[in-house]
Design a protein around this motif. Structure first.
Motif, PDB file in Angstrom:
ATOM      1  N   TYR A 177      25.176  60.986  82.661  1.00 60.34           N
ATOM      2  CA  TYR A 177      25.852  62.046  81.908  1.00 60.34           C
ATOM      3  C   TYR A 177      25.394  63.413  82.422  1.00 60.34           C
ATOM      4  N   ALA A 178      25.951  63.837  83.551  1.00 58.94           N
ATOM      5  CA  ALA A 178      25.605  65.164  84.080  1.00 58.94           C
ATOM      6  C   ALA A 178      26.113  66.241  83.123  1.00 58.94           C
ATOM      7  N   LYS A 179      27.238  65.960  82.461  1.00 58.00           N
ATOM      8  CA  LYS A 179      27.764  66.831  81.401  1.00 58.00           C
ATOM      9  C   LYS A 179      27.692  66.054  80.090  1.00 58.00           C
ATOM     10  N   VAL A 180      27.233  66.705  79.067  1.00 60.34           N
ATOM     11  CA  VAL A 180      26.974  66.026  77.800  1.00 60.34           C
ATOM     12  C   VAL A 180      27.873  66.598  76.703  1.00 60.34           C
ATOM     13  N   PRO A 181      28.559  65.725  75.962  1.00 63.14           N
ATOM     14  CA  PRO A 181      29.385  66.220  74.849  1.00 63.14           C
ATOM     15  C   PRO A 181      28.502  66.544  73.639  1.00 63.14           C
ATOM     16  N   VAL A 182      28.405  67.820  73.328  1.00 63.30           N
ATOM     17  CA  VAL A 182      27.574  68.225  72.182  1.00 63.30           C
ATOM     18  C   VAL A 182      28.411  69.067  71.228  1.00 63.30           C
ATOM     19  N   ALA A 183      27.896  69.167  70.004  1.00 61.48           N
ATOM     20  CA  ALA A 183      28.568  70.021  69.016  1.00 61.48           C
ATOM     21  C   ALA A 183      28.363  71.477  69.420  1.00 61.48           C
ATOM     22  N   LYS A 184      29.451  72.216  69.426  1.00 56.15           N
ATOM     23  CA  LYS A 184      29.362  73.654  69.637  1.00 56.15           C
ATOM     24  C   LYS A 184      28.517  74.219  68.495  1.00 56.15           C
ATOM     25  N   LYS A 185      27.607  75.122  68.813  1.00 58.24           N
ATOM     26  CA  LYS A 185      26.776  75.687  67.743  1.00 58.24           C
ATOM     27  C   LYS A 185      27.639  76.523  66.800  1.00 58.24           C
ATOM     28  N   PRO A 186      27.631  76.212  65.505  1.00 54.24           N
ATOM     29  CA  PRO A 186      28.390  77.064  64.583  1.00 54.24           C
ATOM     30  C   PRO A 186      27.848  78.497  64.657  1.00 54.24           C
ATOM     31  N   ARG A 187      28.755  79.450  64.570  1.00 48.96           N
ATOM     32  CA  ARG A 187      28.356  80.864  64.552  1.00 48.96           C
ATOM     33  C   ARG A 187      28.246  81.326  63.112  1.00 48.96           C
ATOM     34  N   THR A 221      18.434  79.425  60.564  1.00 51.52           N
ATOM     35  CA  THR A 221      19.718  79.041  61.151  1.00 51.52           C
ATOM     36  C   THR A 221      19.502  78.342  62.490  1.00 51.52           C
ATOM     37  N   GLU A 222      18.626  78.917  63.298  1.00 54.53           N
ATOM     38  CA  GLU A 222      18.272  78.283  64.582  1.00 54.53           C
ATOM     39  C   GLU A 222      17.667  76.901  64.370  1.00 54.53           C
ATOM     40  N   ARG A 223      16.771  76.804  63.390  1.00 50.73           N
ATOM     41  CA  ARG A 223      16.113  75.523  63.135  1.00 50.73           C
ATOM     42  C   ARG A 223      17.129  74.439  62.791  1.00 50.73           C
ATOM     43  N   VAL A 224      18.162  74.810  62.064  1.00 46.18           N
ATOM     44  CA  VAL A 224      19.174  73.834  61.672  1.00 46.18           C
ATOM     45  C   VAL A 224      20.096  73.495  62.853  1.00 46.18           C
ATOM     46  N   GLY A 225      20.238  74.411  63.793  1.00 47.96           N
ATOM     47  CA  GLY A 225      21.027  74.096  64.982  1.00 47.96           C
ATOM     48  C   GLY A 225      22.231  75.001  65.216  1.00 47.96           C
ATOM     49  N   ALA A 226      22.317  76.100  64.476  1.00 45.88           N
ATOM     50  CA  ALA A 226      23.435  77.024  64.657  1.00 45.88           C
ATOM     51  C   ALA A 226      22.926  78.310  65.296  1.00 45.88           C
ATOM     52  N   GLU A 227      23.847  79.239  65.554  1.00 44.07           N
ATOM     53  CA  GLU A 227      23.393  80.518  66.079  1.00 44.07           C
ATOM     54  C   GLU A 227      23.892  81.656  65.193  1.00 44.07           C
ATOM     55  N   LYS A 246      34.831  92.111  55.639  1.00 46.00           N
ATOM     56  CA  LYS A 246      36.160  91.591  55.991  1.00 46.00           C
ATOM     57  C   LYS A 246      36.290  91.401  57.507  1.00 46.00           C
ATOM     58  N   ALA A 247      35.824  92.399  58.259  1.00 47.96           N
ATOM     59  CA  ALA A 247      35.921  92.321  59.719  1.00 47.96           C
ATOM     60  C   ALA A 247      35.003  91.233  60.275  1.00 47.96           C
ATOM     61  N   ALA A 248      33.831  91.095  59.680  1.00 44.78           N
ATOM     62  CA  ALA A 248      32.844  90.133  60.185  1.00 44.78           C
ATOM     63  C   ALA A 248      33.353  88.701  60.052  1.00 44.78           C
ATOM     64  N   ILE A 249      33.995  88.405  58.942  1.00 45.75           N
ATOM     65  CA  ILE A 249      34.441  87.031  58.678  1.00 45.75           C
ATOM     66  C   ILE A 249      35.305  86.504  59.822  1.00 45.75           C
ATOM     67  N   GLU A 250      36.086  87.395  60.415  1.00 44.59           N
ATOM     68  CA  GLU A 250      36.994  86.980  61.489  1.00 44.59           C
ATOM     69  C   GLU A 250      36.250  86.469  62.719  1.00 44.59           C
ATOM     70  N   LYS A 251      35.005  86.932  62.883  1.00 44.18           N
ATOM     71  CA  LYS A 251      34.268  86.660  64.117  1.00 44.18           C
ATOM     72  C   LYS A 251      33.369  85.422  64.066  1.00 44.18           C
ATOM     73  N   VAL A 252      33.238  84.823  62.898  1.00 43.80           N
ATOM     74  CA  VAL A 252      32.226  83.776  62.738  1.00 43.80           C
ATOM     75  C   VAL A 252      32.801  82.557  62.028  1.00 43.80           C
ATOM     76  N   ASP A 253      31.990  81.480  61.984  1.00 40.57           N
ATOM     77  CA  ASP A 253      32.406  80.269  61.279  1.00 40.57           C
ATOM     78  C   ASP A 253      32.053  80.311  59.806  1.00 40.57           C
ATOM     79  N   MET A 254      31.003  81.042  59.486  1.00 41.94           N
ATOM     80  CA  MET A 254      30.640  81.238  58.076  1.00 41.94           C
ATOM     81  C   MET A 254      29.858  82.538  58.002  1.00 41.94           C
ATOM     82  N   LEU A 255      29.744  83.095  56.788  1.00 37.77           N
ATOM     83  CA  LEU A 255      29.086  84.390  56.657  1.00 37.77           C
ATOM     84  C   LEU A 255      28.009  84.333  55.584  1.00 37.77           C
ATOM     85  N   ILE A 256      26.834  84.808  55.948  1.00 32.90           N
ATOM     86  CA  ILE A 256      25.735  84.885  54.988  1.00 32.90           C
ATOM     87  C   ILE A 256      25.421  86.349  54.719  1.00 32.90           C
TER      88      ILE A 256
END
Lengths: 421, 421
Positions: A177-187, A221-227, A246-256
């Motif tokens: 597996y030179a290329k590995v299928p991994v979960a994209k890190k949630p933003r 967030t890093e510890r859990v596996g997201a960025e 409002k603007a930030a929500i558009e750029k990410v997968d979730m907002l804290i």
């Protein structure tokens, strides 16, 4: 002025969050960068391992039938006709009473079905030829690793959602597996709110404190596996805050956001959620710390309004944001892992709310024991540093004693729980 | 041809390694990059926290003496003369029966020594002024977080050698550590040896296997906290190998090779060490797997000749290389953490050597239990994927049964042991 909020139980709060559909995405990355990432697909064996019969030891490959009469008093002699190391293949045909000197990991010569280990062979020269003798009878397959013995082609080796560790790296390499299928890190988008907040490089001022929550949440967030995408602190102005969120929500997968969720006079988050038209899932939970956590759902994304209090913020992230992130990392067990532990100290004071005590879990003679990692005040950053777990003290009318068994949630574990509540 | 090596006990092997002086170095990095790194200095409180008396709740700051006569039948009234949020400082002087409306986290007004929580206050207007009343007597300090209550300036907060976690990130920010003193990551050089080795992106060939050890060791090295410089595979030629190894040593803090350390006919490492003039600390250890591990010392650097066998390589790294790396990361407990656990399966076969069984440690009703993570063959990569621990089965004449208590070494723990042997 004093808004009344009805607290809901923790399990119900988590349920309301997890009822929203969130999906992970796959990306293919180089094996050189895959350590620590999460598999987004089951890992399959791409071929048999080993993919040939191989010698697991240094020795002499023979036809086992030729050793049938070997014993202490009857050493059997073999002519050594070839000599191969790992990676080499003998092109000789091994006949009766012939042997090939073979090193660990080498492919077995075609007619051979056993290896006489070096320690059980005596080698010698005669008439310019090399021989070896053995006094041990060998059965077919003795000291041979059979093709497919370790893994069969097509077999599932590791399940999706597993965090890639050193052993899995070895496996990925083994199977090409030179290329590995991994979960994209949630933003994960992040704002810290509060006019009292100074930057880490600013000197202290009367009444102000340095922003620590954004550093803490980023690390969690890093510890859990997201960025994290950190958007900075929010100013003390409703319209600016609203537009920024409002603007930030558009750029990410979730907002804290941290802070601004209480019923204080400068807590804008509830109004921001209202103006956005976000569906508030809950705004009070029967737990300590973190009771004023507010979580909302907007446009397929979850908005976490965590408390500005560091401890409440920490706990709120772990209970509410972590499982959403882990679900996006394909984990079948997205929640904090729950185990039983024995308290080593008293908690004499009762509390009507369920408490999550930042704790240091350790072991004593093979048993899990747990003690608070610091004074349990909700404003104390200190106790977070030593915390590797949260001890759960159910709400009620009695306190707890050393020796009592309690449940603990593990903070640094990657296995998780399916549903701990 | 068959070289005899005298095995030494594991504790003795580790002692010989640790007797060599190795020192960590400090570097200052941005707090934004410090999560997961190791503190190279004790972390001190740079000021009192909180650095002012603060309100831990929303409410009204008062002089407690004015509440002395308050009770259910005698509400005491206060004129509310100011209103401050966190970050603000009141410039009013609070006199008798006056109060300041104050939000969580705000600095206490000068003359006030107690906070009446919102829930225990009744606010109202009269004659165009704002008032509040309370029926509760308050003592000095009630609902006030005192300056220095969480930490006193100069106090040691976290010891050097600690891995920075989310709580420590919060602490670093709180105390203004924009730059953090951390241990420089040791640079670990790595060669994989063996002519049987193919690249991860190459198709399989008869007799050959893909190189997996370098990916595995890289991931193990990262897990421990160091970084790898991978120099590739070594060709099957003594002079080329010698020059490559010699040049590599100059570029790194320690050097790991996998394979080539056995007594097989193509195992060059012993000769390379000899030609270098390196002091061989040991070349055989009474353990399984990994008995042919060879460790040498050259020019102030340690050379680890690990087995080419994946499992032996894995175990050799954890027992021998890990503590050296952790020592360079300022850890006072550089070895794998050792705990007691209960076996859940039988190991009926006795073995004269101490075995390190790749295991899956878990918990059952608050007790540590352990089972092998796969078939325990030393050539099986599969069992490494599920391993989070190594169960220690002491060598001897008897096997082990489910229910027996054994020692286990934890692979994913960051606390460590001082000396587990």
């Amino acid at each position: 002025m004093f808004e009344f909020r009805k607290p809901i139980p923790i399990g119900e709060a988590v349920s309301r969050i997890m009822a929203n559909e969130v999906n992970g995405k796959t990306e293919y990355i180089s094996i050189n960068e895959s350590n620590g990432r999460f598999l987004s697909e089951d890992l399959l064996a791409t071929e048999d391992v080993p993919h040939f019969d191989r010698a697991p030891y240094d020795g002499f490959a023979v036809r086992s039938i030729d050793t049938a009469l070997a014993n202490r008093d009857n050493p059997i002699e073999f002519e050594v006709i070839d000599h191969i190391g790992a990676g080499a293949v003998s092109n000789k045909t091994v006949g009766p009473f012939q042997a090939v000197r073979i090193m660990t990991g080498a492919q077995m010569p075609e007619n051979c079905d056993a290896v006489v280990m070096l320690e059980l062979a005596q080698d010698f020269e005669r008439d310019g030829k090399t021989f070896m003798s053995t006094k041990r009878m060998h059965k077919p397959g003795d000291n041979v690793s059979r093709r497919g013995e370790d893994a069969k082609k097509g077999e599932v080796l590791v399940n999706k959602g597993t965090k890639i560790n050193p052993g899995i790296q070895a496996m990925l390499a083994t199977f090409g597996y030179a290329k590995v299928p991994v979960a994209k890190k949630p933003r994960v988008g992040l704002f810290a709110t509060g006019t009292e907040l100074l930057g880490v490089d600013e000197p202290l001022e009367p009444g102000k404190i340095r922003n620590s929550n954004s550093y803490m949440i980023s690390a969690q967030t890093e510890r859990v596996g997201a960025e994290v995408e950190y958007f900075g602190t929010l100013p003390d102005d409703f319209d600016t805050c609203f537009e920024a969120v409002k603007a930030a929500i558009e750029k990410v997968d979730m907002l804290i956001t941290t802070g601004g969720v209480s019923v204080g006079d400068f807590d804008y988050l509830p109004e921001i959620y209202a103006k956005l038209g976000a569906e508030v899932l809950f705004n009070k939970v029967s737990m300590r710390p973190g009771s004023v956590t507010t979580v909302a759902h907007y446009n397929g994304k979850i908005l976490f309004g965590l408390s500005g209090n560091p401890s409440a913020c920490y706990v709120g992230f772990e209970l509410f944001a972590r499982p959403v992130i882990r679900k996006m990392l394909f984990s079948p067990k997205p929640h904090l892992r729950k185990e039983q532990a024995v308290l080593t100290v008293d908690f004499p004071k009762a509390n009507p709310f369920t408490r999550f005590v930042r704790s240091s879990l350790s072991f004593s003679n093979g048993k899990i024991v747990v003690a608070p990692s610091g004074l349990d005040k909700s404003n104390i950053v200190m106790s977070l540093a030593g915390a590797n777990s949260l001890a759960i003290l159910p709400g009620g009318t009695r306190g707890f004693k050393a020796g009592d068994e309690v449940e603990v949630l593990l903070l640094e574990d990657h296995e998780g729980s399916e549903w701990p509540w």
